[in-house]
Design a protein around this motif. Sequence first.
Motif, PDB file in Angstrom:
ATOM      1  N   VAL A 158      -2.736  -4.048  10.501  1.00  0.00           N
ATOM      2  CA  VAL A 158      -1.482  -3.504  11.025  1.00  0.00           C
ATOM      3  C   VAL A 158      -0.351  -4.049  10.167  1.00  0.00           C
ATOM      4  O   VAL A 158      -0.160  -5.264  10.063  1.00  0.00           O
ATOM      5  CB  VAL A 158      -1.273  -3.895  12.500  1.00  0.00           C
ATOM      6  CG1 VAL A 158       0.038  -3.305  13.019  1.00  0.00           C
ATOM      7  CG2 VAL A 158      -2.438  -3.409  13.348  1.00  0.00           C
ATOM      8  N   ILE A 159       0.392  -3.163   9.527  1.00  0.00           N
ATOM      9  CA  ILE A 159       1.479  -3.558   8.630  1.00  0.00           C
ATOM     10  C   ILE A 159       2.796  -3.274   9.336  1.00  0.00           C
ATOM     11  O   ILE A 159       3.183  -2.113   9.511  1.00  0.00           O
ATOM     12  CB  ILE A 159       1.383  -2.789   7.297  1.00  0.00           C
ATOM     13  CG1 ILE A 159       0.002  -3.027   6.675  1.00  0.00           C
ATOM     14  CG2 ILE A 159       2.484  -3.231   6.343  1.00  0.00           C
ATOM     15  CD1 ILE A 159      -0.296  -2.138   5.500  1.00  0.00           C
ATOM     16  N   GLU A 160       3.465  -4.323   9.774  1.00  0.00           N
ATOM     17  CA  GLU A 160       4.646  -4.174  10.627  1.00  0.00           C
ATOM     18  C   GLU A 160       5.947  -4.146   9.842  1.00  0.00           C
ATOM     19  O   GLU A 160       6.975  -3.761  10.377  1.00  0.00           O
ATOM     20  CB  GLU A 160       4.677  -5.302  11.660  1.00  0.00           C
ATOM     21  CG  GLU A 160       3.465  -5.275  12.594  1.00  0.00           C
ATOM     22  CD  GLU A 160       3.485  -6.412  13.593  1.00  0.00           C
ATOM     23  OE1 GLU A 160       4.050  -7.470  13.264  1.00  0.00           O
ATOM     24  OE2 GLU A 160       2.943  -6.223  14.697  1.00  0.00           O
ATOM     25  N   GLU A 161       5.921  -4.586   8.573  1.00  0.00           N
ATOM     26  CA  GLU A 161       7.124  -4.574   7.738  1.00  0.00           C
ATOM     27  C   GLU A 161       6.785  -3.942   6.393  1.00  0.00           C
ATOM     28  O   GLU A 161       5.619  -3.916   5.984  1.00  0.00           O
ATOM     29  CB  GLU A 161       7.651  -6.000   7.527  1.00  0.00           C
ATOM     30  CG  GLU A 161       8.049  -6.714   8.818  1.00  0.00           C
ATOM     31  CD  GLU A 161       8.504  -8.141   8.554  1.00  0.00           C
ATOM     32  OE1 GLU A 161       8.315  -8.602   7.399  1.00  0.00           O
ATOM     33  OE2 GLU A 161       9.034  -8.770   9.471  1.00  0.00           O
ATOM     34  N   ASP A 162       7.795  -3.462   5.690  1.00  0.00           N
ATOM     35  CA  ASP A 162       7.567  -2.866   4.384  1.00  0.00           C
ATOM     36  C   ASP A 162       6.860  -3.859   3.471  1.00  0.00           C
ATOM     37  O   ASP A 162       7.242  -5.033   3.381  1.00  0.00           O
ATOM     38  CB  ASP A 162       8.882  -2.435   3.744  1.00  0.00           C
ATOM     39  CG  ASP A 162       9.464  -1.191   4.401  1.00  0.00           C
ATOM     40  OD1 ASP A 162       8.739  -0.550   5.190  1.00  0.00           O
ATOM     41  OD2 ASP A 162      10.628  -0.869   4.128  1.00  0.00           O
ATOM     42  N   ALA A 163       5.819  -3.394   2.797  1.00  0.00           N
ATOM     43  CA  ALA A 163       5.046  -4.225   1.867  1.00  0.00           C
ATOM     44  C   ALA A 163       5.132  -3.601   0.485  1.00  0.00           C
ATOM     45  O   ALA A 163       4.611  -2.504   0.255  1.00  0.00           O
ATOM     46  CB  ALA A 163       3.595  -4.324   2.316  1.00  0.00           C
TER      47      ALA A 163
END
Length: 238
Positions: free
Chosen positions: A142-147
Amino acid sequence: MNVHQRTQWHRDTDGTRYRARRSFPAGPARATVLLAGPGSVSVLDGQGRDDLLLERLTGRLVAQGAQVLTCDMPVREPNSPSTEADRRTRAGRLSRLLAAHRHLPAGPLVLVGFSLGALALLQLLRSGEPRQADRAVLVGTVIEEDAFLTSHVPSLDLVYGSFDLVGYMADADDETLPPAVFAPDMYGQWSASRLVGRRAFEVRVHLLEGLGHTLHPCGPGPSRDAITALTDLVGTAQ
């Protein structure tokens, strides 16, 4: 097909010893797979459902002509949150594992990670290591912030079990709001939208029916064969 293995001891910067392993076919390898297990797996010869899944996946990949690189990971207490130090250690060991085998190039480089292992691989890609990989397969991430990916990866696959539900607690200051639970068909697309890079790359989201967080069958009804689905995504078969 027999899996040939070579295991070596290494040290973290703080002196902690751990093992790294290369599993490979009898003939020349056609691809290299860096495999990072979930937080439940800390040692190469552990026992448990996740360990068995990684062992089966390694065997299938080697049978299809790939060499598979993996290593021990920090021991993590069950049900305890991951710490920044833990994530740094995981990413550091994976980085050194790749560096130690750069003299053994073998076709495409594919990164495969589960849960915390996938987050460690994502941290590497953000830091620019490796400089380029042919594809990445991240399970249960789960990617919750811009990567922002400094490394170039033309193809990135986000894989989720259909029963991998994610819950968020409501704001403690507002007792009228209930907890929120999201299914992977929703948060998977959110995660994909947060991945950006120096160059354009393709992000695909896959839902595997009847499987949970680390791709074991759960819930009613039929379930996908996780090993077949993952090896198809890795693309080592001729």
